[in-house]
Design a protein around this motif. Structure first.
Motif, mmCIF file in Angstrom:
data_model
loop_
_atom_site.group_PDB
_atom_site.id
_atom_site.type_symbol
_atom_site.label_atom_id
_atom_site.label_comp_id
_atom_site.label_asym_id
_atom_site.label_seq_id
_atom_site.Cartn_x
_atom_site.Cartn_y
_atom_site.Cartn_z
ATOM 1 N N LYS A 52 50.911 -9.370 -50.202
ATOM 2 C CA LYS A 52 51.475 -8.044 -50.446
ATOM 3 C C LYS A 52 52.994 -8.106 -50.320
ATOM 4 O O LYS A 52 53.529 -8.691 -49.382
ATOM 5 C CB LYS A 52 50.906 -7.046 -49.445
ATOM 6 C CG LYS A 52 51.253 -5.608 -49.767
ATOM 7 C CD LYS A 52 50.703 -4.648 -48.731
ATOM 8 C CE LYS A 52 49.199 -4.632 -48.754
ATOM 9 N NZ LYS A 52 48.654 -3.565 -47.890
ATOM 10 N N ALA A 107 42.992 -10.277 -59.937
ATOM 11 C CA ALA A 107 43.566 -8.991 -60.358
ATOM 12 C C ALA A 107 44.863 -8.734 -59.609
ATOM 13 O O ALA A 107 45.070 -9.238 -58.498
ATOM 14 C CB ALA A 107 42.575 -7.865 -60.084
ATOM 15 N N SER A 139 46.808 -5.909 -57.596
ATOM 16 C CA SER A 139 46.361 -4.746 -56.845
ATOM 17 C C SER A 139 47.577 -3.984 -56.328
ATOM 18 O O SER A 139 48.415 -4.546 -55.618
ATOM 19 C CB SER A 139 45.476 -5.198 -55.680
ATOM 20 O OG SER A 139 45.017 -4.092 -54.939
ATOM 21 N N ASP A 153 48.953 -0.790 -54.075
ATOM 22 C CA ASP A 153 48.591 0.181 -53.046
ATOM 23 C C ASP A 153 49.067 1.566 -53.457
ATOM 24 O O ASP A 153 50.165 1.715 -54.003
ATOM 25 C CB ASP A 153 49.233 -0.183 -51.703
ATOM 26 C CG ASP A 153 48.564 -1.364 -51.038
ATOM 27 O OD1 ASP A 153 47.588 -1.909 -51.590
ATOM 28 O OD2 ASP A 153 49.023 -1.750 -49.948
ATOM 29 N N HIS A 181 38.940 3.205 -57.671
ATOM 30 C CA HIS A 181 39.597 1.938 -57.965
ATOM 31 C C HIS A 181 39.910 1.713 -59.434
ATOM 32 O O HIS A 181 40.559 0.747 -59.788
ATOM 33 C CB HIS A 181 38.778 0.782 -57.403
ATOM 34 C CG HIS A 181 38.563 0.911 -55.935
ATOM 35 N ND1 HIS A 181 39.594 1.067 -55.040
ATOM 36 C CD2 HIS A 181 37.441 0.946 -55.195
ATOM 37 C CE1 HIS A 181 39.118 1.181 -53.822
ATOM 38 N NE2 HIS A 181 37.814 1.119 -53.895
ATOM 39 N N THR A 182 39.467 2.608 -60.296
ATOM 40 C CA THR A 182 39.772 2.440 -61.709
ATOM 41 C C THR A 182 40.659 3.547 -62.268
ATOM 42 O O THR A 182 41.173 3.415 -63.370
ATOM 43 C CB THR A 182 38.481 2.364 -62.555
ATOM 44 O OG1 THR A 182 37.738 3.571 -62.363
ATOM 45 C CG2 THR A 182 37.646 1.157 -62.166
ATOM 46 N N TYR A 221 43.937 2.098 -53.644
ATOM 47 C CA TYR A 221 44.654 1.096 -54.425
ATOM 48 C C TYR A 221 44.127 1.114 -55.852
ATOM 49 O O TYR A 221 43.092 1.708 -56.146
ATOM 50 C CB TYR A 221 44.516 -0.296 -53.802
ATOM 51 C CG TYR A 221 43.090 -0.773 -53.661
ATOM 52 C CD1 TYR A 221 42.472 -1.461 -54.690
ATOM 53 C CD2 TYR A 221 42.359 -0.539 -52.495
ATOM 54 C CE1 TYR A 221 41.160 -1.887 -54.575
ATOM 55 C CE2 TYR A 221 41.053 -0.961 -52.367
ATOM 56 C CZ TYR A 221 40.454 -1.636 -53.416
ATOM 57 O OH TYR A 221 39.153 -2.059 -53.307
ATOM 58 N N GLN A 268 43.472 -1.617 -59.106
ATOM 59 C CA GLN A 268 43.440 -3.019 -59.508
ATOM 60 C C GLN A 268 43.337 -3.141 -61.022
ATOM 61 O O GLN A 268 42.658 -2.348 -61.665
ATOM 62 C CB GLN A 268 42.264 -3.743 -58.861
ATOM 63 C CG GLN A 268 42.422 -3.910 -57.379
ATOM 64 C CD GLN A 268 41.286 -4.695 -56.766
ATOM 65 O OE1 GLN A 268 40.268 -4.966 -57.385
ATOM 66 N NE2 GLN A 268 41.465 -5.054 -55.514
ATOM 67 N N THR A 293 42.797 -6.319 -63.936
ATOM 68 C CA THR A 293 42.612 -7.725 -64.281
ATOM 69 C C THR A 293 43.441 -8.005 -65.527
ATOM 70 O O THR A 293 43.226 -7.380 -66.566
ATOM 71 C CB THR A 293 41.131 -8.045 -64.528
ATOM 72 O OG1 THR A 293 40.393 -7.734 -63.341
ATOM 73 C CG2 THR A 293 40.938 -9.515 -64.867
ATOM 74 N N HIS A 299 52.267 -4.352 -53.683
ATOM 75 C CA HIS A 299 51.264 -4.948 -54.549
ATOM 76 C C HIS A 299 51.005 -6.382 -54.130
ATOM 77 O O HIS A 299 51.788 -6.986 -53.406
ATOM 78 C CB HIS A 299 51.700 -4.876 -56.021
ATOM 79 C CG HIS A 299 52.984 -5.581 -56.296
ATOM 80 N ND1 HIS A 299 54.215 -5.060 -55.945
ATOM 81 C CD2 HIS A 299 53.240 -6.781 -56.874
ATOM 82 C CE1 HIS A 299 55.164 -5.901 -56.295
ATOM 83 N NE2 HIS A 299 54.600 -6.955 -56.866
ATOM 84 N N LEU A 355 45.210 -10.983 -56.176
ATOM 85 C CA LEU A 355 44.028 -11.520 -55.526
ATOM 86 C C LEU A 355 43.828 -12.992 -55.892
ATOM 87 O O LEU A 355 44.439 -13.506 -56.827
ATOM 88 C CB LEU A 355 42.808 -10.683 -55.900
ATOM 89 C CG LEU A 355 42.939 -9.175 -55.613
ATOM 90 C CD1 LEU A 355 41.655 -8.451 -55.979
ATOM 91 C CD2 LEU A 355 43.318 -8.919 -54.173
#
Length: 160
Positions: A61, A83, A85, A87, A107-108, A114, A116, A118, A133, A136
């Motif tokens: 992060k 992905a 991510s 915050d 999450h979407t 947060y 994420q 891809t 951010h 992952l």
């Protein structure tokens, strides 16, 4: 440097993404077209760096202090390459609301704790540099390669 088990190129003064001779000039031009529609102030792209996240690599992060925007252009990715991510910066002030959302929505939609995403090759992401951010873990068997750079604004209208 936020990368763990990854490689980042230096931000050498001789490698300036604003120069027309760089192979990344079309990416910078495309980004500028988007920024010209988004911003009412002058801005400047700063020298960037290449990120290579090998299998097992990730980025801790972090933020990008000293600038208003950060940009990432994905050159090579894989579905399991990790992905990015972001915050939610207001996650603490609206904890009860965020806790009530279903995981799918949270999450979407960008409204959860947060968000994420891809990455796919050719994707450009421009975001406020103050957003915490991370990337992952690359769980694929191929390297993920991206170009990153920072953008500052002049805090004065373009018309001036």
């Amino acid at each position: 440097m936020s990368g763990v088990k990854s490689w980042q190129s230096p931000r050498a003064p001789s490698w300036n993404i604003n120069q027309e001779t760089t192979v990344f000039h079309p990416v910078i031009e495309h980004t500028s077209t988007i920024l010209n529609d988004m911003l009412k102030v002058k801005y400047q792209h700063h020298p960037g760096w290449i990120n290579i996240n090998m299998p097992g690599a990730f980025n801790e992060k972090h933020t990008h202090p000293g600038c208003e925007l950060a940009a990432i252009y994905y050159l090579k990715t894989h579905k399991d390459c990790g992905a990015i991510s972001f915050d939610n910066p207001v996650r603490h002030s609206c904890y009860n609301y965020l806790s009530a959302l279903s995981e799918q929505v949270a999450h979407t939609s960008g409204t959860g704790f947060y968000f994420q995403m891809t990455p796919e090759p050719g994707t450009l992401v421009v975001f406020p540099a103050h957003l915490e951010h991370r990337v992952l873990v690359n769980e694929s068997d191929v390297d993920r390669i991206s170009l990153s750079w920072n953008i500052t604004t002049a805090h004065m209208p373009v018309d001036v």
